[in-house]
Design a protein around this motif. Sequence first.
Motif, PDB file in Angstrom:
ATOM      1  N   GLN A  43      -3.353  -2.931  14.168  1.00 24.05           N
ATOM      2  CA  GLN A  43      -2.454  -4.005  14.258  1.00 24.05           C
ATOM      3  C   GLN A  43      -2.208  -5.045  13.414  1.00 24.05           C
ATOM      4  O   GLN A  43      -1.232  -5.484  12.883  1.00 24.05           O
ATOM      5  CB  GLN A  43      -2.557  -4.511  15.838  1.00 24.05           C
ATOM      6  CG  GLN A  43      -1.750  -5.584  16.244  1.00 24.05           C
ATOM      7  CD  GLN A  43      -1.996  -6.163  17.461  1.00 24.05           C
ATOM      8  OE1 GLN A  43      -2.221  -5.505  18.345  1.00 24.05           O
ATOM      9  NE2 GLN A  43      -1.642  -7.431  17.705  1.00 24.05           N
ATOM     10  N   ASN A  44      -3.383  -5.676  13.061  1.00 21.78           N
ATOM     11  CA  ASN A  44      -3.524  -6.718  12.248  1.00 21.78           C
ATOM     12  C   ASN A  44      -3.101  -6.368  10.815  1.00 21.78           C
ATOM     13  O   ASN A  44      -2.388  -7.210  10.169  1.00 21.78           O
ATOM     14  CB  ASN A  44      -4.805  -7.135  11.959  1.00 21.78           C
ATOM     15  CG  ASN A  44      -5.248  -8.056  13.178  1.00 21.78           C
ATOM     16  OD1 ASN A  44      -4.305  -8.572  13.811  1.00 21.78           O
ATOM     17  ND2 ASN A  44      -6.601  -8.202  13.547  1.00 21.78           N
ATOM     18  N   GLU A  45      -3.206  -5.064   9.998  1.00 20.25           N
ATOM     19  CA  GLU A  45      -2.911  -4.781   8.966  1.00 20.25           C
ATOM     20  C   GLU A  45      -1.501  -4.349   8.967  1.00 20.25           C
ATOM     21  O   GLU A  45      -0.809  -4.845   7.835  1.00 20.25           O
ATOM     22  CB  GLU A  45      -3.700  -3.374   8.423  1.00 20.25           C
ATOM     23  CG  GLU A  45      -5.023  -3.403   8.406  1.00 20.25           C
ATOM     24  CD  GLU A  45      -5.709  -2.118   8.176  1.00 20.25           C
ATOM     25  OE1 GLU A  45      -6.604  -1.931   7.391  1.00 20.25           O
ATOM     26  OE2 GLU A  45      -5.462  -1.108   9.080  1.00 20.25           O
ATOM     27  N   GLY A 170       6.546  -4.542  17.431  1.00 18.45           N
ATOM     28  CA  GLY A 170       5.741  -3.590  17.586  1.00 18.45           C
ATOM     29  C   GLY A 170       5.854  -2.420  16.907  1.00 18.45           C
ATOM     30  O   GLY A 170       6.940  -2.090  16.498  1.00 18.45           O
ATOM     31  N   VAL A 171       4.870  -2.009  16.235  1.00 18.42           N
ATOM     32  CA  VAL A 171       4.946  -0.860  15.186  1.00 18.42           C
ATOM     33  C   VAL A 171       4.207   0.318  15.695  1.00 18.42           C
ATOM     34  O   VAL A 171       2.913  -0.231  16.079  1.00 18.42           O
ATOM     35  CB  VAL A 171       4.480  -1.417  13.839  1.00 18.42           C
ATOM     36  CG1 VAL A 171       4.836   0.000  12.810  1.00 18.42           C
ATOM     37  CG2 VAL A 171       5.502  -2.497  13.402  1.00 18.42           C
ATOM     38  N   THR A 186       7.483   3.752  13.596  1.00 16.60           N
ATOM     39  CA  THR A 186       8.610   3.242  14.355  1.00 16.60           C
ATOM     40  C   THR A 186       8.468   1.618  14.277  1.00 16.60           C
ATOM     41  O   THR A 186       7.157   1.246  14.655  1.00 16.60           O
ATOM     42  CB  THR A 186       8.856   3.854  15.755  1.00 16.60           C
ATOM     43  OG1 THR A 186       9.237   5.282  15.431  1.00 16.60           O
ATOM     44  CG2 THR A 186       9.979   3.041  16.283  1.00 16.60           C
ATOM     45  N   GLN A 187       9.397   0.895  14.052  1.00 19.36           N
ATOM     46  CA  GLN A 187       9.318  -0.599  13.998  1.00 19.36           C
ATOM     47  C   GLN A 187      10.339  -1.020  15.496  1.00 19.36           C
ATOM     48  O   GLN A 187      11.174  -0.346  14.998  1.00 19.36           O
ATOM     49  CB  GLN A 187       9.559  -1.338  12.980  1.00 19.36           C
ATOM     50  CG  GLN A 187       8.671  -1.480  11.904  1.00 19.36           C
ATOM     51  CD  GLN A 187       9.344  -2.106  10.673  1.00 19.36           C
ATOM     52  OE1 GLN A 187      10.304  -2.052  10.018  1.00 19.36           O
ATOM     53  NE2 GLN A 187       8.612  -2.960  10.036  1.00 19.36           N
TER      54      GLN A 187
END
Length: 193
Positions: A43-45, A170-171, A186-187
């Motif tokens: 998530q951070n990347e 959210g990705v 998906t973004q």
Amino acid sequence: MTLLKTLILTFISLFFIACGNDSVAPTTSAKDTSYETAQKTTQNEILKAINKARSVARDCHDGNGLVSPAPALTWNTELYAAAYEHSYDLAQSNTFSHYGSGTSSDITGDNNHNKSYFNERIKAHGYVEYRTIGENIAGGQASIEEAVNAWLASPAHCTNMMNANFKEIGVAVVVNQDSDYGIYWTQSFGAKK
């Protein structure tokens, strides 16, 4: 049955968030390494790469000219769940569209007896009373950097990425080596009222 599918998808989404999917088996081929890299993206990347892209002025070649840098996005688990549902559907159904496949892997669409669209998936995962929402998809990119570059090269996707009205994201990335693209991104973007 419909509630069960929704609960299963929610559990899978939460498991993916909590675990980061780090239990990938070792691989040796270049293609398999790409799958492993994509699955281990954190998530951070993802946030760092997207917010870095948003931090500079750019021309998306959408007719709007040079646009100012956009504020950093924050992570939203409801948007992530919607993004995960769609990436999962694309990977399992071997399709590539902003519309869901209309198969059992298109949970929101299956629940509504129709193909889902991004706004329906976002609402189905609890992101309601929003001011604005959007979605970008990509297929085949082995890293978040490659996915971001592909989105920035597409005028409509770049416009979404640089949209200063979006505040949350959210990705999700899902891998299915037996599908045409192998890796699906998906973004899901949004801003609450």
